[in-house]
Design a protein around this motif. Structure first.
Motif, PDB file in Angstrom:
ATOM      1  N   GLU A   1       0.811  -1.215   0.000  1.00  0.00           N
ATOM      2  CA  GLU A   1       0.000   0.000   0.000  1.00  0.00           C
ATOM      3  C   GLU A   1       0.844   1.264   0.000  1.00  0.00           C
ATOM      4  O   GLU A   1       0.325   2.365   0.163  1.00  0.00           O
ATOM      5  CB  GLU A   1      -0.930   0.004   1.221  1.00  0.00           C
ATOM      6  CG  GLU A   1      -1.976  -1.117   1.189  1.00  0.00           C
ATOM      7  CD  GLU A   1      -2.902  -1.072   2.377  1.00  0.00           C
ATOM      8  OE1 GLU A   1      -2.610  -0.319   3.325  1.00  0.00           O
ATOM      9  OE2 GLU A   1      -3.924  -1.777   2.359  1.00  0.00           O
ATOM     10  N   SER A   2       2.137   1.117  -0.209  1.00  0.00           N
ATOM     11  CA  SER A   2       3.034   2.274  -0.197  1.00  0.00           C
ATOM     12  C   SER A   2       4.249   2.016  -1.082  1.00  0.00           C
ATOM     13  O   SER A   2       4.962   1.039  -0.875  1.00  0.00           O
ATOM     14  CB  SER A   2       3.477   2.585   1.239  1.00  0.00           C
ATOM     15  OG  SER A   2       4.337   3.694   1.280  1.00  0.00           O
TER      16      SER A   2
ATOM     17  N   SER B   1      -8.163   3.622   1.182  1.00  0.00           N
ATOM     18  CA  SER B   1      -9.078   2.552   1.566  1.00  0.00           C
ATOM     19  C   SER B   1      -9.996   2.118   0.426  1.00  0.00           C
ATOM     20  O   SER B   1     -10.494   0.990   0.419  1.00  0.00           O
ATOM     21  CB  SER B   1      -9.933   2.993   2.759  1.00  0.00           C
ATOM     22  OG  SER B   1     -10.657   4.178   2.439  1.00  0.00           O
ATOM     23  N   ASN B   2     -10.198   3.016  -0.541  1.00  0.00           N
ATOM     24  CA  ASN B   2     -11.045   2.649  -1.691  1.00  0.00           C
ATOM     25  C   ASN B   2     -10.243   2.091  -2.863  1.00  0.00           C
ATOM     26  O   ASN B   2     -10.761   1.943  -3.973  1.00  0.00           O
ATOM     27  CB  ASN B   2     -11.882   3.850  -2.142  1.00  0.00           C
ATOM     28  CG  ASN B   2     -11.035   5.018  -2.638  1.00  0.00           C
ATOM     29  OD1 ASN B   2      -9.808   4.899  -2.708  1.00  0.00           O
ATOM     30  ND2 ASN B   2     -11.667   6.117  -2.963  1.00  0.00           N
TER      31      ASN B   2
END
Length: 206
Positions: A100-101, A177-178
């Motif tokens: 996520e990063s 989050s989406n």
């Protein structure tokens, strides 16, 4: 013999599991890197094309348009955004932090906005010290002053578009989050590269 066969089978299974897990992890990292890179390219291309909707997610010109005539504010904004059409960028390398990063080292070439700002400030000082300007102060309205400042800035941008500057920065893309990838906490640094010293101009305009 049966014990040795069982031991060898366990070793083989362990090796297969290790290979499979490594492949899964690599695929996950590769997917994250690809998604983050694509999202950054889309964002920078939106800036380059002057996409006001996309740009407004990261930068607001309200500080200008809230204090000066709406038409002058829009002219100023459009003049600034026009400099981004000459922007070029190259994503040099990537570092996957997690799924996520992702940090993308990026080289960005833009119009040297700091030089434009310096020229603008010098022109403002020169104008303020002129006898003609001092004579007109008693009758100059705020609207007239804002119009003069906006026209001067537009001219400085037009005159300074040929001078370029190149910056190398690390841009961290984060997955929301989406599932959408966006520029993370270092967005101010990215904006600093694209709109160097723009805050000084707004101080003069407001």
């Amino acid at each position: 013999l049966k014990y040795k066969k069982a031991l060898n089978l366990k070793k083989i299974l362990a090796a297969v599991i290790t290979v499979v897990m490594t492949a899964v992890l690599l695929c996950g990292c590769s997917a994250a890197e690809g998604e983050a890179r694509e999202a950054l390219e889309q964002t920078l291309n939106a800036f380059k094309s002057g996409d006001k909707t996309a740009i407004s997610e990261y930068y607001s010109f309200d500080r200008v348009t809230a204090y000066i005539d709406e038409a002058d504010g829009e002219e100023f904004r459009d003049a600034v955004l026009s400099t981004l059409a000459d922007m070029n960028y190259t994503i040099k390398s990537s570092t996957v932090i997690n799924d996520e990063s992702v940090t993308l080292n990026t080289e960005i070439e833009t119009v040297d906005f700091s030089a434009i700002v310096d020229n603008f400030i010098n022109k403002v000082i020169e104008m303020a010290n002129s006898a003609e300007y001092q004579k007109s102060l008693s009758t100059m309205t705020d609207e007239k002053y804002n119009a003069v400042m906006t026209d001067m800035m537009k001219q400085c941008i037009s005159d300074g578009k040929q001078k370029k500057t190149t910056s190398n920065i690390d841009i961290t893309m984060i997955k929301t989050s989406n599932g959408r990838w966006v520029i993370g906490g270092d967005s101010d640094e990215v904006l600093g590269v694209l709109f160097a010293d723009l805050s000084e101009v707004t101080d003069y305009l407001t």
